[in-house]
Design an enzyme around this catalytic site. Sequence first.
Site, PDB file in Angstrom:
ATOM      1  N   HIS A   8      -8.447 -18.568   0.104  1.00 35.99           N
ATOM      2  CA  HIS A   8      -7.828 -17.324   0.580  1.00 35.99           C
ATOM      3  C   HIS A   8      -6.436 -17.659   1.083  1.00 35.99           C
ATOM      4  O   HIS A   8      -6.263 -18.613   1.851  1.00 35.99           O
ATOM      5  CB  HIS A   8      -8.656 -16.677   1.697  1.00 35.99           C
ATOM      6  CG  HIS A   8      -9.971 -16.183   1.215  1.00 35.99           C
ATOM      7  ND1 HIS A   8     -10.096 -15.040   0.469  1.00 35.99           N
ATOM      8  CD2 HIS A   8     -11.204 -16.718   1.326  1.00 35.99           C
ATOM      9  CE1 HIS A   8     -11.369 -14.875   0.150  1.00 35.99           C
ATOM     10  NE2 HIS A   8     -12.057 -15.880   0.646  1.00 35.99           N
ATOM     11  N   SER A  47      -4.518 -15.833   3.102  1.00 32.70           N
ATOM     12  CA  SER A  47      -4.408 -15.525   4.531  1.00 32.70           C
ATOM     13  C   SER A  47      -5.623 -16.076   5.273  1.00 32.70           C
ATOM     14  O   SER A  47      -6.627 -16.447   4.660  1.00 32.70           O
ATOM     15  CB  SER A  47      -4.322 -14.008   4.741  1.00 32.70           C
ATOM     16  OG  SER A  47      -5.555 -13.386   4.433  1.00 32.70           O
ATOM     17  N   ASN A  78     -10.611 -17.090  -5.677  1.00 36.02           N
ATOM     18  CA  ASN A  78     -10.139 -16.234  -4.598  1.00 36.02           C
ATOM     19  C   ASN A  78     -10.615 -14.838  -4.970  1.00 36.02           C
ATOM     20  O   ASN A  78      -9.947 -14.123  -5.717  1.00 36.02           O
ATOM     21  CB  ASN A  78      -8.617 -16.276  -4.463  1.00 36.02           C
ATOM     22  CG  ASN A  78      -8.119 -15.422  -3.314  1.00 36.02           C
ATOM     23  OD1 ASN A  78      -8.843 -14.567  -2.805  1.00 36.02           O
ATOM     24  ND2 ASN A  78      -6.887 -15.639  -2.915  1.00 36.02           N
ATOM     25  N   ARG A 111      -8.401 -11.939  10.849  1.00 33.83           N
ATOM     26  CA  ARG A 111      -8.106 -10.547  10.507  1.00 33.83           C
ATOM     27  C   ARG A 111      -9.272  -9.639  10.903  1.00 33.83           C
ATOM     28  O   ARG A 111     -10.085  -9.991  11.743  1.00 33.83           O
ATOM     29  CB  ARG A 111      -7.765 -10.461   9.016  1.00 33.83           C
ATOM     30  CG  ARG A 111      -6.483 -11.265   8.702  1.00 33.83           C
ATOM     31  CD  ARG A 111      -6.092 -11.239   7.273  1.00 33.83           C
ATOM     32  NE  ARG A 111      -5.754  -9.873   6.860  1.00 33.83           N
ATOM     33  CZ  ARG A 111      -5.627  -9.511   5.590  1.00 33.83           C
ATOM     34  NH1 ARG A 111      -5.809 -10.381   4.623  1.00 33.83           N
ATOM     35  NH2 ARG A 111      -5.313  -8.270   5.287  1.00 33.83           N
ATOM     36  N   GLU A 170     -13.817 -21.884  -2.661  1.00 32.92           N
ATOM     37  CA  GLU A 170     -13.234 -20.591  -2.292  1.00 32.92           C
ATOM     38  C   GLU A 170     -11.855 -20.812  -1.677  1.00 32.92           C
ATOM     39  O   GLU A 170     -11.667 -21.730  -0.889  1.00 32.92           O
ATOM     40  CB  GLU A 170     -14.160 -19.922  -1.290  1.00 32.92           C
ATOM     41  CG  GLU A 170     -13.666 -18.620  -0.727  1.00 32.92           C
ATOM     42  CD  GLU A 170     -14.596 -18.077   0.345  1.00 32.92           C
ATOM     43  OE1 GLU A 170     -14.704 -16.851   0.442  1.00 32.92           O
ATOM     44  OE2 GLU A 170     -15.216 -18.876   1.085  1.00 32.92           O
ATOM     45  N   PRO A 200      -8.965  -8.887  -7.105  1.00 32.41           N
ATOM     46  CA  PRO A 200      -8.156  -7.676  -7.079  1.00 32.41           C
ATOM     47  C   PRO A 200      -6.937  -7.759  -6.167  1.00 32.41           C
ATOM     48  O   PRO A 200      -6.988  -8.337  -5.080  1.00 32.41           O
ATOM     49  CB  PRO A 200      -9.123  -6.590  -6.586  1.00 32.41           C
ATOM     50  CG  PRO A 200     -10.249  -7.317  -5.950  1.00 32.41           C
ATOM     51  CD  PRO A 200     -10.333  -8.643  -6.622  1.00 32.41           C
ATOM     52  N   ASN A 201      -5.879  -7.193  -6.666  1.00 34.04           N
ATOM     53  CA  ASN A 201      -4.598  -7.016  -5.980  1.00 34.04           C
ATOM     54  C   ASN A 201      -3.774  -8.291  -5.845  1.00 34.04           C
ATOM     55  O   ASN A 201      -2.637  -8.226  -5.391  1.00 34.04           O
ATOM     56  CB  ASN A 201      -4.777  -6.349  -4.608  1.00 34.04           C
ATOM     57  CG  ASN A 201      -5.368  -4.970  -4.745  1.00 34.04           C
ATOM     58  OD1 ASN A 201      -4.886  -4.160  -5.524  1.00 34.04           O
ATOM     59  ND2 ASN A 201      -6.427  -4.704  -4.005  1.00 34.04           N
ATOM     60  N   TYR A 228       0.777 -11.917   2.895  1.00 41.75           N
ATOM     61  CA  TYR A 228       0.549 -12.701   1.680  1.00 41.75           C
ATOM     62  C   TYR A 228       1.771 -13.457   1.174  1.00 41.75           C
ATOM     63  O   TYR A 228       1.679 -14.188   0.197  1.00 41.75           O
ATOM     64  CB  TYR A 228       0.003 -11.791   0.571  1.00 41.75           C
ATOM     65  CG  TYR A 228      -1.298 -11.148   0.953  1.00 41.75           C
ATOM     66  CD1 TYR A 228      -2.468 -11.892   1.001  1.00 41.75           C
ATOM     67  CD2 TYR A 228      -1.365  -9.805   1.299  1.00 41.75           C
ATOM     68  CE1 TYR A 228      -3.668 -11.321   1.377  1.00 41.75           C
ATOM     69  CE2 TYR A 228      -2.566  -9.217   1.680  1.00 41.75           C
ATOM     70  CZ  TYR A 228      -3.712  -9.973   1.710  1.00 41.75           C
ATOM     71  OH  TYR A 228      -4.890  -9.409   2.083  1.00 41.75           O
ATOM     72  N   ARG A 268       2.717  -6.522  -2.208  1.00 44.85           N
ATOM     73  CA  ARG A 268       1.670  -6.103  -1.273  1.00 44.85           C
ATOM     74  C   ARG A 268       1.745  -6.897   0.026  1.00 44.85           C
ATOM     75  O   ARG A 268       1.573  -8.114   0.027  1.00 44.85           O
ATOM     76  CB  ARG A 268       0.303  -6.311  -1.919  1.00 44.85           C
ATOM     77  CG  ARG A 268      -0.838  -5.977  -1.015  1.00 44.85           C
ATOM     78  CD  ARG A 268      -2.169  -6.263  -1.681  1.00 44.85           C
ATOM     79  NE  ARG A 268      -3.229  -6.018  -0.735  1.00 44.85           N
ATOM     80  CZ  ARG A 268      -4.237  -6.849  -0.521  1.00 44.85           C
ATOM     81  NH1 ARG A 268      -4.337  -7.956  -1.206  1.00 44.85           N
ATOM     82  NH2 ARG A 268      -5.156  -6.557   0.361  1.00 44.85           N
ATOM     83  N   ALA A 310     -10.697  -8.945  -2.134  1.00 48.52           N
ATOM     84  CA  ALA A 310     -11.538  -7.955  -1.451  1.00 48.52           C
ATOM     85  C   ALA A 310     -13.016  -8.068  -1.817  1.00 48.52           C
ATOM     86  O   ALA A 310     -13.885  -7.731  -1.010  1.00 48.52           O
ATOM     87  CB  ALA A 310     -11.035  -6.549  -1.747  1.00 48.52           C
ATOM     88  N   ARG A 333     -13.706  -8.815   7.282  1.00 49.44           N
ATOM     89  CA  ARG A 333     -13.219  -9.905   6.427  1.00 49.44           C
ATOM     90  C   ARG A 333     -13.842 -11.256   6.792  1.00 49.44           C
ATOM     91  O   ARG A 333     -13.601 -12.251   6.113  1.00 49.44           O
ATOM     92  CB  ARG A 333     -11.695 -10.002   6.497  1.00 49.44           C
ATOM     93  CG  ARG A 333     -10.995  -8.798   5.921  1.00 49.44           C
ATOM     94  CD  ARG A 333      -9.495  -9.008   5.873  1.00 49.44           C
ATOM     95  NE  ARG A 333      -8.784  -7.772   5.645  1.00 49.44           N
ATOM     96  CZ  ARG A 333      -8.529  -7.245   4.457  1.00 49.44           C
ATOM     97  NH1 ARG A 333      -8.932  -7.855   3.361  1.00 49.44           N
ATOM     98  NH2 ARG A 333      -7.864  -6.106   4.357  1.00 49.44           N
TER      99      ARG A 333
END
Length: 143
Positions: free
Chosen positions: A99, A101, A73, A106, A97, A9-10, A22, A17, A76, A110
């Site tokens: 990511h 960031s 990835n 963070r 996996e 998502p996103n 990002y 965003r 969320a 997370r």
Amino acid sequence: MKILVINGPNLNMLGIREPDIYGKQDFAALEAFIRQAAEECGTEVELFQSNHEGAIVDKIQWAYGTMDGIVINPAAYTHTSVAILDALKAVGLPAVEVHLSDVNAREEFRHISYAGMACEKSFIGMGFEGYRAAIQYLTGKQR
């Protein structure tokens, strides 16, 4: 070799965003980057993005018997989805996996990765380069 790359998502909102986290490149640039990385490794790649957990689970299940590995990835859903974890475990494909960031630098929530529990390796905080590293890992063509 065939690799399924799943973005959660996103991620389709890249460039819009939180560009300070990002980056300013958009999702089309990410997809082009992934295709190029796959070509460099001599592998086929199928790209998939969804904002819906069930669609991601369905795509992971679809990969069984069709793909040789998964780069994911979960965005969320990394921190919330036991369903994605279970799907990755069920298909038993090598998974990595990614990511963009550094999720470990963070917010505390997370730091937990359910999907990562079913992955052989994680590339975190490398931006787009994390996808290249994941593809290289799965194809055995690490530099």
